[in-house]
Design an enzyme around this catalytic site. Structure first.
Site, PDB file in Angstrom:
ATOM      1  N   GLY A  21     -95.226 -15.737 -25.839  1.00 47.79           N
ATOM      2  CA  GLY A  21     -94.373 -14.940 -26.498  1.00 47.79           C
ATOM      3  C   GLY A  21     -95.452 -14.054 -27.525  1.00 47.79           C
ATOM      4  O   GLY A  21     -95.542 -13.552 -28.625  1.00 47.79           O
ATOM      5  N   GLY A  63    -108.884  -1.689 -21.497  1.00 41.77           N
ATOM      6  CA  GLY A  63    -109.276  -1.479 -20.183  1.00 41.77           C
ATOM      7  C   GLY A  63    -109.966  -3.395 -19.706  1.00 41.77           C
ATOM      8  O   GLY A  63    -110.857  -3.262 -18.769  1.00 41.77           O
ATOM      9  N   VAL A  73     -90.568 -20.781 -22.351  1.00 37.83           N
ATOM     10  CA  VAL A  73     -91.157 -22.000 -22.757  1.00 37.83           C
ATOM     11  C   VAL A  73     -90.017 -23.607 -23.128  1.00 37.83           C
ATOM     12  O   VAL A  73     -90.058 -24.511 -23.326  1.00 37.83           O
ATOM     13  CB  VAL A  73     -92.482 -22.109 -24.162  1.00 37.83           C
ATOM     14  CG1 VAL A  73     -92.745 -20.772 -23.454  1.00 37.83           C
ATOM     15  CG2 VAL A  73     -91.312 -21.266 -25.356  1.00 37.83           C
ATOM     16  N   SER A 151     -97.184 -23.543 -38.946  1.00 36.02           N
ATOM     17  CA  SER A 151     -96.174 -21.905 -39.838  1.00 36.02           C
ATOM     18  C   SER A 151     -96.837 -22.599 -41.516  1.00 36.02           C
ATOM     19  O   SER A 151     -96.744 -23.930 -41.655  1.00 36.02           O
ATOM     20  CB  SER A 151     -94.308 -21.376 -39.917  1.00 36.02           C
ATOM     21  OG  SER A 151     -94.368 -21.087 -41.338  1.00 36.02           O
ATOM     22  N   ASN A 158     -89.231 -26.029 -46.083  1.00 34.02           N
ATOM     23  CA  ASN A 158     -88.320 -24.665 -47.470  1.00 34.02           C
ATOM     24  C   ASN A 158     -86.743 -25.102 -47.016  1.00 34.02           C
ATOM     25  O   ASN A 158     -86.727 -25.802 -45.639  1.00 34.02           O
ATOM     26  CB  ASN A 158     -89.033 -23.734 -46.213  1.00 34.02           C
ATOM     27  CG  ASN A 158     -88.848 -21.726 -46.500  1.00 34.02           C
ATOM     28  OD1 ASN A 158     -88.485 -22.040 -48.069  1.00 34.02           O
ATOM     29  ND2 ASN A 158     -88.000 -21.336 -45.593  1.00 34.02           N
ATOM     30  N   TYR A 164     -86.871 -25.099 -38.542  1.00 29.16           N
ATOM     31  CA  TYR A 164     -88.213 -24.991 -38.221  1.00 29.16           C
ATOM     32  C   TYR A 164     -89.165 -25.675 -38.323  1.00 29.16           C
ATOM     33  O   TYR A 164     -90.144 -25.442 -37.975  1.00 29.16           O
ATOM     34  CB  TYR A 164     -87.558 -23.592 -38.809  1.00 29.16           C
ATOM     35  CG  TYR A 164     -89.548 -22.887 -38.701  1.00 29.16           C
ATOM     36  CD1 TYR A 164     -89.839 -21.921 -37.608  1.00 29.16           C
ATOM     37  CD2 TYR A 164     -89.732 -22.001 -39.529  1.00 29.16           C
ATOM     38  CE1 TYR A 164     -90.575 -20.714 -37.138  1.00 29.16           C
ATOM     39  CE2 TYR A 164     -91.022 -20.997 -39.623  1.00 29.16           C
ATOM     40  CZ  TYR A 164     -90.613 -20.416 -38.121  1.00 29.16           C
ATOM     41  OH  TYR A 164     -92.720 -20.028 -37.638  1.00 29.16           O
ATOM     42  N   ALA A 165     -89.014 -26.253 -39.856  1.00 32.63           N
ATOM     43  CA  ALA A 165     -90.069 -27.148 -40.978  1.00 32.63           C
ATOM     44  C   ALA A 165     -90.648 -28.064 -39.912  1.00 32.63           C
ATOM     45  O   ALA A 165     -91.761 -28.384 -39.684  1.00 32.63           O
ATOM     46  CB  ALA A 165     -89.510 -27.737 -42.054  1.00 32.63           C
ATOM     47  N   ALA A 166     -89.473 -28.997 -39.081  1.00 36.40           N
ATOM     48  CA  ALA A 166     -89.521 -29.493 -38.522  1.00 36.40           C
ATOM     49  C   ALA A 166     -91.194 -29.604 -36.898  1.00 36.40           C
ATOM     50  O   ALA A 166     -91.603 -30.601 -37.045  1.00 36.40           O
ATOM     51  CB  ALA A 166     -88.273 -30.805 -38.163  1.00 36.40           C
ATOM     52  N   LYS A 168     -92.602 -26.758 -36.418  1.00 40.90           N
ATOM     53  CA  LYS A 168     -93.767 -26.017 -37.003  1.00 40.90           C
ATOM     54  C   LYS A 168     -95.166 -27.682 -37.220  1.00 40.90           C
ATOM     55  O   LYS A 168     -95.742 -27.912 -37.420  1.00 40.90           O
ATOM     56  CB  LYS A 168     -94.075 -25.276 -38.028  1.00 40.90           C
ATOM     57  CG  LYS A 168     -93.568 -24.229 -37.669  1.00 40.90           C
ATOM     58  CD  LYS A 168     -93.743 -23.449 -36.770  1.00 40.90           C
ATOM     59  CE  LYS A 168     -93.713 -22.801 -36.178  1.00 40.90           C
ATOM     60  NZ  LYS A 168     -93.848 -21.670 -34.507  1.00 40.90           N
ATOM     61  N   ILE A 197     -95.786 -12.637 -42.553  1.00 42.70           N
ATOM     62  CA  ILE A 197     -96.671 -12.034 -41.369  1.00 42.70           C
ATOM     63  C   ILE A 197     -95.177 -10.782 -41.404  1.00 42.70           C
ATOM     64  O   ILE A 197     -94.433 -11.448 -41.014  1.00 42.70           O
ATOM     65  CB  ILE A 197     -97.053 -12.761 -40.251  1.00 42.70           C
ATOM     66  CG1 ILE A 197     -98.367 -14.092 -40.706  1.00 42.70           C
ATOM     67  CG2 ILE A 197     -98.019 -11.623 -39.746  1.00 42.70           C
ATOM     68  CD1 ILE A 197     -99.442 -13.304 -41.536  1.00 42.70           C
TER      69      ILE A 197
HETATM   70  P1  NAP Z   1     -91.495 -12.150 -33.178  1.00 48.47           P
HETATM   71  O1  NAP Z   1     -92.082 -11.082 -33.926  1.00 48.47           O
HETATM   72  O2  NAP Z   1     -89.935 -12.377 -33.600  1.00 48.47           O
HETATM   73  O3  NAP Z   1     -92.109 -12.515 -31.496  1.00 48.47           O
HETATM   74  C1  NAP Z   1     -91.392 -13.628 -31.592  1.00 48.47           C
HETATM   75  C2  NAP Z   1     -92.486 -13.453 -29.920  1.00 48.47           C
HETATM   76  O4  NAP Z   1     -91.876 -14.481 -28.799  1.00 48.47           O
HETATM   77  C3  NAP Z   1     -91.330 -12.539 -28.455  1.00 48.47           C
HETATM   78  O5  NAP Z   1     -92.892 -12.239 -27.916  1.00 48.47           O
HETATM   79  C4  NAP Z   1     -90.678 -13.091 -28.074  1.00 48.47           C
HETATM   80  O6  NAP Z   1     -90.847 -12.371 -26.589  1.00 48.47           O
HETATM   81  C5  NAP Z   1     -91.187 -14.427 -27.672  1.00 48.47           C
HETATM   82  N1  NAP Z   1     -90.559 -15.509 -27.449  1.00 48.47           N
HETATM   83  C6  NAP Z   1     -89.470 -16.751 -28.175  1.00 48.47           C
HETATM   84  N2  NAP Z   1     -88.626 -16.994 -27.820  1.00 48.47           N
HETATM   85  C7  NAP Z   1     -89.443 -17.696 -27.313  1.00 48.47           C
HETATM   86  C8  NAP Z   1     -89.139 -18.538 -26.530  1.00 48.47           C
HETATM   87  N3  NAP Z   1     -88.500 -19.167 -25.023  1.00 48.47           N
HETATM   88  N4  NAP Z   1     -89.818 -18.818 -24.696  1.00 48.47           N
HETATM   89  C9  NAP Z   1     -91.064 -17.796 -24.672  1.00 48.47           C
HETATM   90  N5  NAP Z   1     -91.432 -16.435 -25.702  1.00 48.47           N
HETATM   91  C10 NAP Z   1     -89.968 -16.590 -26.267  1.00 48.47           C
HETATM   92  O7  NAP Z   1     -92.666 -13.197 -33.661  1.00 48.47           O
HETATM   93  P2  NAP Z   1     -93.483 -13.574 -34.958  1.00 48.47           P
HETATM   94  O8  NAP Z   1     -93.132 -13.142 -36.556  1.00 48.47           O
HETATM   95  O9  NAP Z   1     -94.506 -12.712 -34.118  1.00 48.47           O
HETATM   96  O10 NAP Z   1     -94.057 -15.227 -34.700  1.00 48.47           O
HETATM   97  C11 NAP Z   1     -95.084 -15.651 -33.716  1.00 48.47           C
HETATM   98  C12 NAP Z   1     -94.775 -17.157 -34.019  1.00 48.47           C
HETATM   99  O11 NAP Z   1     -95.568 -16.935 -35.569  1.00 48.47           O
HETATM  100  C13 NAP Z   1     -93.956 -18.181 -33.753  1.00 48.47           C
HETATM  101  O12 NAP Z   1     -94.236 -19.029 -33.555  1.00 48.47           O
HETATM  102  C14 NAP Z   1     -93.318 -17.813 -35.709  1.00 48.47           C
HETATM  103  O13 NAP Z   1     -92.836 -19.227 -35.863  1.00 48.47           O
HETATM  104  C15 NAP Z   1     -95.231 -18.105 -37.085  1.00 48.47           C
HETATM  105  N6  NAP Z   1     -94.210 -17.677 -37.687  1.00 48.47           N
HETATM  106  C16 NAP Z   1     -94.579 -16.370 -37.863  1.00 48.47           C
HETATM  107  C17 NAP Z   1     -95.051 -16.114 -39.321  1.00 48.47           C
HETATM  108  C18 NAP Z   1     -94.014 -14.708 -40.005  1.00 48.47           C
HETATM  109  O14 NAP Z   1     -94.326 -14.455 -40.955  1.00 48.47           O
HETATM  110  N7  NAP Z   1     -94.016 -13.374 -38.755  1.00 48.47           N
HETATM  111  C19 NAP Z   1     -95.129 -16.786 -40.209  1.00 48.47           C
HETATM  112  C20 NAP Z   1     -95.370 -18.095 -40.028  1.00 48.47           C
HETATM  113  C21 NAP Z   1     -95.323 -18.274 -38.366  1.00 48.47           C
HETATM  114  P3  NAP Z   1     -89.486 -12.586 -26.150  1.00 48.47           P
HETATM  115  O15 NAP Z   1     -88.080 -11.820 -27.214  1.00 48.47           O
HETATM  116  O16 NAP Z   1     -89.780 -10.805 -25.122  1.00 48.47           O
HETATM  117  O17 NAP Z   1     -88.680 -13.277 -25.162  1.00 48.47           O
END
Ligand code: NAP
Length: 256
Positions: A21, A63, A73, A151, A158, A164-166, A168, A197
């Site tokens: 991801g 680079g 996944v 998370s 939440n 989602y919580a389950a 994580k 984030i």
């Molecule tokens: P995001 O901007 O939505 O990006 C998600 C990424 O995961 C993208 O690169 C997407 O790629 C990829 N993806 C989604 N489903 C996939 C799958 N089934 N197989 C392969 N790749 C997949 O998310 P983010 O905010 O950066 O979050 C990244 C991680 O941090 C996640 O696990 C999220 O739960 C966790 N997190 C985020 C926050 C927050 O506030 N943002 C808070 C707590 C935890 P494609 O669309 O190109 O496939």
């Protein structure tokens, strides 16, 4: 090129990292940081063109040797084949970052079977598959770093995010178990648990809600993807070779 963190150099030269991801958001920042620190990096998403474009852009920036792979996944076969392809192409896999994640929020009463399965499969089952596949080579080489992105919601729960919580919370339990199983082979497994984030995942939060969220965060702002990447880089390095089975909350102090 190595990543400088307040005078301490994180040097990942000779290491190969896989970040799931990584086409945007937190995963992309992690891939950029690991590449800057000298690791060769495989970036993945569900779409090959997006993954390859992202790899090319990061390689131009750092680079480094960065390559794109497509794998959903949520598909256990695809997740396993992804690890095998990275090992074949790079010759090894040392650092596995399970970052791919999705949300399908709804209150319990309205949560559909498919909402449950989609989130558990992408966030938890996918990480299980890549950890299982990657551990074999890491065990042989007696060195490995597994970093699973959970998370704070996996710790606190939440409303509207039972699935989602389950997923994580499941990642946290799985990571602790893996840490115990693999410690004797010098494979460390840890969790990074982000708070709010700024990424596409949180883009739909209104300006008003964003303000009230920030007011509840001691550091008074949402985090940036780089805030998570810095923690991952430290955990991927030899600076933290006596740390395993831990959850590192990176949330500006939201949850204490
Ligand atoms: P995001 O901007 O939505 O990006 C998600 C990424 O995961 C993208 O690169 C997407 O790629 C990829 N993806 C989604 N489903 C996939 C799958 N089934 N197989 C392969 N790749 C997949 O998310 P983010 O905010 O950066 O979050 C990244 C991680 O941090 C996640 O696990 C999220 O739960 C966790 N997190 C985020 C926050 C927050 O506030 N943002 C808070 C707590 C935890 P494609 O669309 O190109 O496939």
């Amino acid at each position: 090129m190595a990543e400088e963190l307040r005078g301490v150099t994180i040097n990942l030269a000779g290491r190969v990292a896989l970040v799931t991801g990584a086409t945007r958001g937190i995963g992309r920042a992690i891939a950029e940081t690991l590449s800057t620190a000298g690791a060769r990096v495989a970036v993945t998403g569900r779409d090959l063109t997006r993954a390859e474009t992202c790899a090319r852009e990061i390689a131009q920036q750092t680079g480094g040797d960065v390559r794109g792979y497509a794998a959903d996944v949520a598909d256990i076969g695809a997740a396993t084949a992804l690890v095998e392809a990275v090992e074949r192409d790079f010759g090894q896999l040392d650092i596995l970052v399970n970052n791919a994640g999705v949300t399908r929020d709804n209150l319990l009463m309205r949560l559909k079977d498919d909402d449950w399965d989609a989130v558990i499969n992408a966030n938890l089952r996918g990480a299980f598959a890549t950890c299982r596949a990657a551990s074999r080579g890491m065990m042989k080489r007696r060195w490995g770093r597994i970093i699973n992105i959970a998370s704070v919601v996996g710790l606190t729960g939440n409303k509207g995010q039972a699935n989602y919580a389950a997923s994580k919370a499941g990642l946290i339990g799985m990571t602790k178990s893996i840490a115990k199983e693999l410690a004797s082979r010098n494979i460390l497994a840890n969790v990074v648990a982000p708070g709010f984030i700024e990424t596409d995942m949180t883009a739909s939060i209104s300006a008003e809600a964003r303000q009230s969220l920030s007011a509840g965060i001691p550091l008074a702002r949402l985090g940036a993807p780089g805030d998570i990447a810095g923690m991952v880089a430290v955990l991927a390095s030899d600076l933290t070779s006596y740390v395993t089975g831990q959850v590192f909350v990176v949330d500006g102090g939201l949850v204490m």
